[in-house]
Every structure is written in C-alpha cells, then in structure tokens.
Motif scaffolding. Structure first.
Motif, PDB file in Angstrom:
ATOM      1  N   GLY A  27      -6.608  46.549  -5.537  1.00 11.27           N
ATOM      2  CA  GLY A  27      -7.401  47.762  -5.787  1.00 11.27           C
ATOM      3  C   GLY A  27      -8.006  47.745  -7.179  1.00 11.27           C
ATOM      4  O   GLY A  27      -7.417  47.223  -8.130  1.00 11.27           O
ATOM      5  N   VAL A  28      -9.186  48.321  -7.303  1.00  7.34           N
ATOM      6  CA  VAL A  28      -9.911  48.370  -8.576  1.00  7.34           C
ATOM      7  C   VAL A  28     -10.108  49.823  -8.975  1.00  7.34           C
ATOM      8  O   VAL A  28     -10.475  50.662  -8.150  1.00  7.34           O
ATOM      9  N   ILE A  29      -9.842  50.115 -10.246  1.00 10.37           N
ATOM     10  CA  ILE A  29     -10.159  51.437 -10.795  1.00 10.37           C
ATOM     11  C   ILE A  29     -11.123  51.245 -11.958  1.00 10.37           C
ATOM     12  O   ILE A  29     -11.047  50.250 -12.671  1.00 10.37           O
ATOM     13  N   TYR A  30     -12.045  52.176 -12.105  1.00  7.54           N
ATOM     14  CA  TYR A  30     -13.115  52.037 -13.088  1.00  7.54           C
ATOM     15  C   TYR A  30     -12.921  53.021 -14.241  1.00  7.54           C
ATOM     16  O   TYR A  30     -12.668  54.204 -14.015  1.00  7.54           O
ATOM     17  N   TYR A  31     -13.074  52.490 -15.471  1.00 11.00           N
ATOM     18  CA  TYR A  31     -12.923  53.334 -16.653  1.00 11.00           C
ATOM     19  C   TYR A  31     -13.890  54.518 -16.633  1.00 11.00           C
ATOM     20  O   TYR A  31     -13.531  55.613 -17.028  1.00 11.00           O
ATOM     21  N   ASN A  32     -15.125  54.304 -16.142  1.00 12.89           N
ATOM     22  CA  ASN A  32     -16.095  55.389 -16.176  1.00 12.89           C
ATOM     23  C   ASN A  32     -15.784  56.483 -15.157  1.00 12.89           C
ATOM     24  O   ASN A  32     -16.442  57.507 -15.125  1.00 12.89           O
ATOM     25  N   GLU A  33     -14.754  56.293 -14.323  1.00 14.59           N
ATOM     26  CA  GLU A  33     -14.296  57.338 -13.407  1.00 14.59           C
ATOM     27  C   GLU A  33     -13.007  57.992 -13.893  1.00 14.59           C
ATOM     28  O   GLU A  33     -12.504  58.905 -13.261  1.00 14.59           O
ATOM     29  N   SER A  34     -12.470  57.512 -15.014  1.00 16.23           N
ATOM     30  CA  SER A  34     -11.196  58.038 -15.486  1.00 16.23           C
ATOM     31  C   SER A  34     -11.367  59.442 -16.054  1.00 16.23           C
ATOM     32  O   SER A  34     -12.433  59.832 -16.524  1.00 16.23           O
ATOM     33  N   CYS A 154      -3.446  48.595 -11.247  1.00 15.40           N
ATOM     34  CA  CYS A 154      -4.602  48.157 -10.464  1.00 15.40           C
ATOM     35  C   CYS A 154      -5.507  47.367 -11.404  1.00 15.40           C
ATOM     36  O   CYS A 154      -5.353  47.404 -12.626  1.00 15.40           O
ATOM     37  N   ILE A 155      -6.473  46.670 -10.837  1.00 16.32           N
ATOM     38  CA  ILE A 155      -7.459  45.963 -11.649  1.00 16.32           C
ATOM     39  C   ILE A 155      -8.369  47.003 -12.301  1.00 16.32           C
ATOM     40  O   ILE A 155      -8.897  47.863 -11.627  1.00 16.32           O
ATOM     41  N   LYS A 156      -8.517  46.921 -13.622  1.00 13.26           N
ATOM     42  CA  LYS A 156      -9.339  47.901 -14.345  1.00 13.26           C
ATOM     43  C   LYS A 156     -10.653  47.261 -14.776  1.00 13.26           C
ATOM     44  O   LYS A 156     -10.674  46.173 -15.318  1.00 13.26           O
ATOM     45  N   LYS A 157     -11.748  47.956 -14.504  1.00  9.72           N
ATOM     46  CA  LYS A 157     -13.058  47.459 -14.895  1.00  9.72           C
ATOM     47  C   LYS A 157     -13.817  48.541 -15.621  1.00  9.72           C
ATOM     48  O   LYS A 157     -13.638  49.689 -15.439  1.00  9.72           O
TER      49      LYS A 157
END
Length: 157
Positions: A27-34, A154-157
C-alpha cells in the motif's frame, strides 16, 4: 520522582510511537494527503471552511485484500451506498476503522485476529485522480481520532 518521570516518558514514547502495519500489501500513502500537510496548506486560507480528517488513504494499483492490523471484535458494519466500513474494537478504548470496502465475510460480533482478511476493495475509487483502489483507514482512542500517517508502515511518497 525523577524515576517516575523517566519511566512515564519512556512508556509514552514506546506506546504512542509504535509503528502500525500497513493494512494493504504494498500500500502507498501520499504526503500531500496527510493531515499535517493539509492542515499546513489550508491554515492560512481564511475563506475555506475545511476541517481535514485525520484518516489515511492507502492506495494500490491492484484490487486490495485488506488485512487486520489488530485483534479485536467487529463492533459495527456501516453501509454507505455500495461501500461499507468495518469498525473493529480492541479492548474498551481502541477502534480501527476500515472504510470504502466492497465486501466482507465478517458480521457484527465476530472476533478478528491480526492478519485476517477484513474485506476486499475490487472497484477503483471514483475519487482517485490516478484511478487507484483506495482504503480509507483510521485509528481511534475513545472519541479521539489519531493522526497515524507517520506510524503506518506503508510506502510513503
């Protein structure tokens, strides 16, 4: 007194900074959605009445098999249109919420173990710019939702 203070600080750091397994394989989570990013971005925009959620969206390019990251009991299953949310209660005060699922084999009151398949997301999210499959995940202690973005493995991008 010094010993109690040091013990409390150690216990606090240990308990409140533990990493949490990702409920989605790769799974990937995005910094700009944090939550932190959105709060900083929107804090100076006085025209916008917006209270960003502390939940985290976990993205995948493939259909998702959502796995439990904690043991507990299914406290509630909430249906919203074609999607459902599962609230897993651990003890008296902790809740894990897995949202935007398409299906599950659990029912209210079922016991859940770590690694159990909570549900499936096999339809792409209509809210994804990239056409991803998305799990909306949150962690609650009592009535307080916690920002766990940095703790999720999760993988952070």
């Amino acid at each position: 007194m010094k010993f109690l203070t040091i013990t409390f600080l150690f216990f606090s750091v240990f308990c409140f900074s533990q990493e949490i397994d990702c409920p989605v394989e790769n799974g990937v989570i995005y910094y700009n959605e944090s939550y932190e990013f959105r709060t900083k971005r929107d804090c100076c925009n006085v025209n916008r009445i917006y209270n960003p959620s502390k939940s985290t969206n976990v993205h995948s390019e493939k259909p998702i098999s959502v796995t439990s990251i904690s043991e507990g009991k299914v406290y509630s299953i909430i249906f919203t249109g074609n999607l459902l949310s599962i609230l897993v209660r651990k003890g008296d005060n902790e809740f894990y919420v897995y949202s935007d699922l398409n299906s599950t084999n659990f029912k209210k009151g079922d016991e859940i173990k770590i690694g159990d398949e909570i549900g499936i997301i096999d339809k792409k999210s209509e809210f994804s710019d990239d056409g991803d499959y998305i799990l909306n995940f949150s962690y609650w202690q009592g009535i307080e939702i916690n920002d766990i973005f940095d703790r999720l493995k999760c993988i952070k991008k």
